[in-house]
Every structure is written in C-alpha cells, then in structure tokens.
Design an enzyme around this catalytic site. Structure first.
Site, PDB file in Angstrom:
ATOM      1  CE1 TYR A 143      49.345  40.520  39.656  1.00 27.07           C
ATOM      2  CE2 TYR A 143      49.430  40.269  42.024  1.00 27.07           C
ATOM      3  CZ  TYR A 143      48.759  40.668  40.887  1.00 27.07           C
ATOM      4  OH  TYR A 143      47.517  41.223  40.984  1.00 27.07           O
ATOM      5  CG  ASP A 226      34.086  35.366  33.430  1.00 23.29           C
ATOM      6  OD1 ASP A 226      34.428  34.297  33.982  1.00 23.29           O
ATOM      7  OD2 ASP A 226      33.705  35.413  32.246  1.00 23.29           O
ATOM      8  CG  ASP A 250      45.880  41.664  44.114  1.00 22.74           C
ATOM      9  OD1 ASP A 250      45.432  42.135  45.178  1.00 22.74           O
ATOM     10  OD2 ASP A 250      46.724  42.252  43.418  1.00 22.74           O
ATOM     11  CG  ASP A 254      41.479  44.108  47.850  1.00 22.17           C
ATOM     12  OD1 ASP A 254      41.936  43.477  48.823  1.00 22.17           O
ATOM     13  OD2 ASP A 254      42.037  45.108  47.365  1.00 22.17           O
TER      14      ASP A 254
END
Ligand code: NAD
Length: 364
Positions: A143, A226, A250, A254
């Site tokens: 980011y 993964d 991130d 969630d």
C-alpha cells in the site's frame, strides 16, 4: 496510590458521541473497582472537527492525542461531508491520525460470543469457541511501497505498478507486537506470507523465525496466505494469534471478523512506535441511525477493554468489562442490530445502563 491515565476521547460523528458516552461511563466504573484514576480529555476529529475548524484533524487534536496514555476513538464520517474532496473529508482525519501517531500495528480480534453464535453464517460446530487475534502491519507493504503509479511504456501501453516492500526493521517491530500479544492470549502465533512466490515474504519468514528465539514460550507456525484463507473458514479454531503484512492482513482480518457475524460487536486497536495506541470499533459512524438511540455501544465498550489490555496493561480490568458484556447478552438484552426472537430490545443508553448495573454487581 491509584494508577493514573490520561485518555483522549475522539467521539467523532454520527453515533460516535452516543456510544462514547457509554464507554466512558463503563470506564468510570472500572476506575472505581480497580483503583484507576482516569483523566478524560475530548478532542474533535472528522466531520465534527471540519464544522468547528475547517480541518478533519486539527493540530491541537493530534497534539492532545500525543500527550495522552491512550486514545479512544468512536467513528467519523457522514452524508453531510460526502461532497468534500477526499483530502478534506472526515476520513482524511483518520489517515492523518494513523500517520501522525505512526500506528504501524493493527489488532483485530474475532471472538465468537456464545450468545450470538447464530449470527455467524458458518455452522455452529465450526465457529463455536473461535477466538482469533489478527495482527496486521499497517504502514508498510504494497500500500505504501515505491515505485507506484500508472506509467506509459515506450510502446505507449500503460502499466500499473505497486511494490511490495518490507525492511527488516519494519518486520521486526510488527513481529514483536505480535509475539507479545500472543503471550497475552493462547501463546500460539501463525505468521502468514507467500514465501513460496515472493522474495519479500522470504525475508518476512526468516525474520519472524529468527525473532521467535526471543519468545520460546510462544509456539510459532507459518502458513501461505491462500492456505490461511482456506483454513480460516474451514477450521478457524486452530488459530490463536495471526501476524501478517498489510495487504494479506486487510483481507484476512475482514474474513476473520465475519466469522462472528455481528459488526456492532467488533473492537480494534492500532499501536504506534511510541507505545501509544488508538482503540476503536470496526464499524463506522452509522449515520442512518445517528441520534436515534438505536446504536449498539458494545463494540465501543470492547474497544475500551482492548485499551486496558493492550494499551495500559490492565488485563484484569479488560476481563471485567468483557465478562460484563457476556453477562448482559446472557441476560437476553439486545440492541436492534443483534436482536433475535425471545430477546429484549434496548436502545443505546439503556444497554449502557444495563451493562453498568451488571458491572457494579460483580464482586471483586
Ligand atoms: P457503518 O459501519 O457506519 O454502517 C453499516 C451498517 O451497520 C449501517 O446500517 C449501520 O446502521 C450499521 N451499524 C454500524 N455500526 C452499528 C452499531 N454500533 N450499532 C448498530 N448498527 C450499526 O458503515 P457505512 O454505512 O459504510 O459508513 C458510514 C460512515 O462511516 C461513512 O461516512 C464512512 O466513511 C464512515 N466509516 C468510518 C469508519 C471509522 O471511523 N473507522 C469506518 C467505516 C466507515
């Protein structure tokens, strides 16, 4: 002598002031029970600060945060400020706070509350007992890495570029936060990377492995991202604490949060290099129900518990709040967002009052 703490309160916008009032009342009860002397100081951020000063994070607010032992934030944003350009919107205040306090570690617990287990979309036997903490690196990785941008090549074809980069010192500091956090929980840490493909992940894995020698009491494992995503929904109970970089964190935080199914119950913490932390609910300012006394204050209250545990090193006081929250739910009390049949519906204030009554009844 009573332990003294100066807490900066950032109520922000929307439901922020309503839920913050409840959290402050809860902290006052905690103060009495545990002989802790809290001094609260309030500062404007977000839309409230724009209305007052024209800026989403006034310099005075940031300074007040710096001069405190911990920062308790509610939420910012709302329809009123949606027309403003991005750098003048309430959300810019949040980014300014993260940058200004160098908040490099984001801690997001995903804990199944037994009374709310049916809010999860996964089967009861899969999620029952889940208690995970995701520690996400917040100020580095893809980011922020350079070069970044959209560039035209010699042929005129455009290329979009972002760079995933971590230095040893960036990895080390997030690793220390994660090992310390794991120690306060089940002493198991799973580091998530993509070391089979990415060089940056190979450095990540080798640094984490090296630092594990300083924490012989913490059991370390590694997973590729993964596989970690699969395991989170297949068998989430295998995880205790997870540490990972910005991008993977991130997404995984969630996914982990949604194991619980209820956004009004999720707290978070962001810790800075100076040791100062900002503690806030995961949800936003809920402008659709602001001022209607309908908000669930429990994520804000649980953020105050995280503040006690990870910001002020007062684990017994944090347990006390978390047990109180479980008890009010056990008593069948619910706000609208977590309501189910047979339960009693309360507003924000009444939920706060019920929690305080429950806490005051607990014998120390
Ligand atoms: P939101 O989390 O505010 O609301 C989503 C839905 O969940 C709404 O229906 C809301 O009523 C409900 N909800 C959220 N928290 C609740 C609570 N405590 N009790 C009961 N119901 C609750 O997300 P959104 O609608 O996407 O965003 C609204 C505003 O919040 C926007 O301006 C956004 O930028 C801002 N926001 C701020 C933060 C933050 O301050 N950290 C985070 C996310 C969104």
């Amino acid at each position: 002598m009573a332990q003294q703490y100066r807490i900066t309160l950032l109520p922000g916008d929307g439901i922020g002031p309503e839920i913050m009032n409840v959290a402050v009342d809860v902290l006052k009860v905690v103060g009495k029970k545990f002989d802790i002397d809290f001094t609260f100081q309030e500062a404007p951020v977000g839309g409230a600060a724009i209305d007052l000063t024209g800026e989403p994070l006034p310099a005075d607010s940031l300074e007040m945060c710096r001069n405190s032992d911990a920062v308790l934030l509610a939420a910012i944003g709302g329809y009123k400020w949606d027309h403003l350009p991005p750098n003048q919107r309430p959300e810019a205040g949040l980014l300014g706070l993260r940058a200004g306090l160098e908040l490099f570690a984001n801690l997001r617990p995903a804990k199944i509350i037994p009374q709310l287990i049916d809010a999860s979309t996964l089967k009861r036997e899969v999620v029952e007992g889940v208690d995970i903490l995701v520690v996400r690196e917040l100020t580095g990785g893809i980011y922020f890495g350079k070069p970044r941008g959209i560039f035209a090549s010699e042929t005129g074809e455009k290329r979009g570029v972002n760079t995933m980069v971590y230095s040893e010192s960036e990895i080390d500091r997030i690793a220390h936060v994660a090992f310390e956090a794991a120690r306060k929980r089940g002493s198991k840490l799973c580091s998530v990377d993509k070391a089979n493909v990415l060089d940056v992940s190979q450095l990540w894995r080798s640094r984490i492995t090296e630092l594990a020698k300083e924490y012989p009491d913490v059991e370390l494992s590694h997973l590729y991202v993964d596989n970690a995503a699969m395991q989170l929904v297949r068998a989430p109970k295998q995880f205790d604490t997870i540490v990972t970089g910005n991008l993977f964190g991130d997404i995984l935080s969630d996914a982990a949060a949604m194991l619980t199914g209820s956004i009004g119950m999720l707290p978070s913490a962001s810790l800075g290099s100076s040791g100062l932390g900002v503690f806030e609910p995961v949800h936003g300012s809920a402008p659709d129900i602001a001022g209607e006394d309908k908000a669930n204050p429990l994520a804000q209250v649980l953020s105050a518990a995280m503040m006690l545990r990870y910001g002020l090193n007062q684990p017994a006081a944090a347990d006390y709040i978390e047990n109180g929250v479980s008890q009010v739910l056990q008593n069948g009390l619910r706000t609208g967002d977590i309501m189910s049949s047979g339960m009693s519906l309360l507003g924000c204030r009444a939920m706060g009052d019920a929690l305080i009554k429950t806490l005051e009844e607990v014998k120390q």
